[in-house]
Scaffold this active site. Structure first.
Site, short mmCIF file in Angstrom:
data_model
loop_
_atom_site.label_atom_id
_atom_site.label_comp_id
_atom_site.label_asym_id
_atom_site.label_seq_id
_atom_site.Cartn_x
_atom_site.Cartn_y
_atom_site.Cartn_z
CE1 TYR A 76 -1.79 -10.65 -4.18
CE2 TYR A 76 -2.50 -12.68 -5.26
CZ TYR A 76 -1.56 -11.98 -4.53
OH TYR A 76 -0.40 -12.59 -4.14
N GLY A 83 1.35 -11.10 -2.79
CA GLY A 83 1.44 -11.43 -1.38
C GLY A 83 1.18 -10.22 -0.51
#
Length: 537
Positions: A76, A83
């Site tokens: 990520y 987000g």
């Protein structure tokens, strides 16, 4: 360009007093609130630890992350969008460009800029978090953050724009951008571009590696740095309000017996016992006679009970602030030993939010206490024989002199505003960012509110100090036998250097501002805090 040695001479970039303050060591040790305050307010430099194992661990995290990506793993914020866009894959050809993109689109802060001390506290908090070795950043990034502190290259950080999870993204983007040579910084007393500052120091701007933009921004450093400064100022105010209570007791010809130790042994809250002990020490040697009243009014008699709430709260607030300060609070975490990537939520600032909401409440109660004491002092119906409004004018001039009448009105206004700011910020969570950040801490807003309450309370304390010294001088003028113990006499002398006795009415604004600045800096009340590693015994 080769990276510089952080232990090299930086004297022309340091404030003249910095050499006298021991450098704060970052890496392999817990920082204290006092360490952050030393960097932010006392001119201390920082120095990265020389421990070889610690340095190797930092490097190992960045190396593992690079190998993990090369093996085709998905991480990520490194090869995905941010987000809610975590479902968007970022092609390897764009992975190197992603960190700078993050800093740029978060360049939307508003409001006043953080002052120098606040900016330094923020950078110190972020540096210490990344130094825990769980963020996957290179050693050079830590070195450059240390450069920001040691050379006072201070990003212009707007105060507004963080919801306190996913960390202080927008304000911290200004730190990340400064490292990359973008946006404005304060450097050597002037505003300039970050790129120009680095050029002056002989460095090229840093090219952020994968995850480094996210590691810099996705954390709680703004709220935590501000919380450290708020804690220090609140500690000073607790001691000062006790001293002002003692002096007000003298000025009102009140009773020292209200602070007898047995009273506080019977209700053993440590904070109120400590406050009572401070007041007793300041009143030592003063005879206790019933005086004008058998019992003084609550704002005098119960002062330790009010101050003590803050004193006791500061103990758990220190625990929570220092735990946050000494944490890896970004996402994802990179485990260099187990070679794992851990996606979690350590960026959530709930502990700081709750501490700052509590602190502003306890501090505002000090403002209310001091304002009530001041109201007694100026009112000739309650001040036990002092002149109306504490005027020092001669009898012939008294009809046109109003002494501290307006000062008390202003004090009441500042107190009311401080009390208004005690509404907790932490309960105002807002769902943001396509309902990805759907429960947020509001920790930075709580910290900013707390600093505003502290400023207002310091203004009340300044008014109280000037007026109470005037009242004690008037008590002495009316009765030369009045006993004023040595600590209070010394305090009166210090205050009088800023604001002399008011005989004829004069504008007191500049004296109040000077007094407030001294109180904020802790010049009047010396409070011993925890010693930093390496300090003399």
């Amino acid at each position: 360009m080769a990276e510089h040695d952080l232990s090299a001479d930086m004297s022309h970039d340091m404030r003249h007093d910095r050499a006298a303050t021991a450098a704060v060591v970052i890496g392999g040790r817990r920082l204290t609130i006092e360490d952050v305050v030393a960097v932010a307010r006392e001119g201390a430099a920082v120095r990265l630890s020389d421990d070889a194992a610690w340095r190797a661990r930092i490097a190992r995290g960045a190396e593992f992350l690079r190998r993990h990506l090369d093996a085709g793993a998905t991480v990520y914020g490194v090869n995905t969008g941010y987000g809610d866009a975590c479902v968007v894959d970022v092609p390897m050809a764009l992975v190197e460009a992603l960190p700078l993109q993050l800093t740029r689109y978060h360049g939307c802060g508003m409001g006043e800029y953080l002052d120098d001390a606040s900016a330094l506290a923020v950078i110190a908090a972020r540096l210490n978090s990344l130094a825990y070795g769980l963020s996957g950043v290179r050693p050079v990034l830590l070195e450059r953050l240390a450069d920001l502190i040691n050379h006072r290259v201070l990003p212009r950080i707007p105060a507004e724009g963080s919801v306190g999870a996913s960390g202080d993204l927008t304000p911290l983007s200004y730190v990340a951008a400064a490292l990359a040579g973008e946006r404005e910084v304060q450097f050597r007393g002037a505003s300039c571009s970050a790129r120009d500052a680095w050029q002056t120091l002989g460095h090229a701007p840093l090219t952020l590696a994968p995850k480094e933009g996210l590691a810099l921004m996705n954390g709680t450093a703004v709220m935590t740095g501000l919380a450290c400064l708020a804690f220090a100022r609140a500690t000073q105010l607790a001691r000062l309000s006790a001293r002002l209570t003692a002096l007000a007791t003298v000025a009102l010809d009140g009773r020292a017996a209200h602070f007898d130790p047995l009273i506080f042994e019977a209700k053993p809250h440590a904070g109120q016992g400590e406050a009572a002990a401070w007041i007793r020490a300041d009143l030592a040697g003063r005879p206790d006679t019933p005086g004008h009243r058998l019992q003084d009014r609550y704002s005098i008699r119960c002062a330790p009970h009010v101050i003590g709430v803050l004193g006791d709260a500061l103990t758990w607030m220190r625990r929570d602030i220092e735990n946050e300060l000494n944490s890896a609070n970004d996402n994802p975490l990179i485990d260099p030993d187990g070679e794992r990537v851990l996606h979690g939520g350590n960026f959530y600032g709930g502990h700081i939010a709750f501490a700052m909401d509590g602190l502003k409440n306890a501090v505002a109660n000090l403002a209310d206490l001091m304002d009530r004491q001041l109201a007694l002092l100026v009112d000739d119906k309650f001040n036990n024989g002092l002149p109306r409004n504490l005027t020092g004018a001669s009898a012939a001039r008294a009809p046109i002199n109003h002494g501290f009448k307006a000062v008390q009105i202003s004090s009441s206004a500042w107190t009311a505003e401080a009390l208004k700011h005690t509404m907790p910020a932490s309960v105002f969570s807002r769902s943001t960012e396509a309902h990805n950040q759907d429960k947020v801490s509001m920790g930075t807003i709580a910290a900013r509110d707390c600093l505003r309450v502290l400023q207002l309370t310091e203004q009340v304390a300044a008014a109280h100090a000037i007026a109470t010294v005037q009242a004690a001088q008037l008590r002495l003028r009316g009765n030369a036998a009045t006993v004023i113990p040595a600590p209070l006499r010394a305090f009166m002398t210090d205050v009088a250097t800023v604001s002399p006795f008011v005989d004829e009415d004069r504008a007191l604004e500049h004296e109040l501002r000077a007094m407030t600045a001294k109180i904020a800096a802790g010049d009047f009340i010396g409070v011993e805090g925890g010693k930093r590693e390496g300090d003399a015994a």
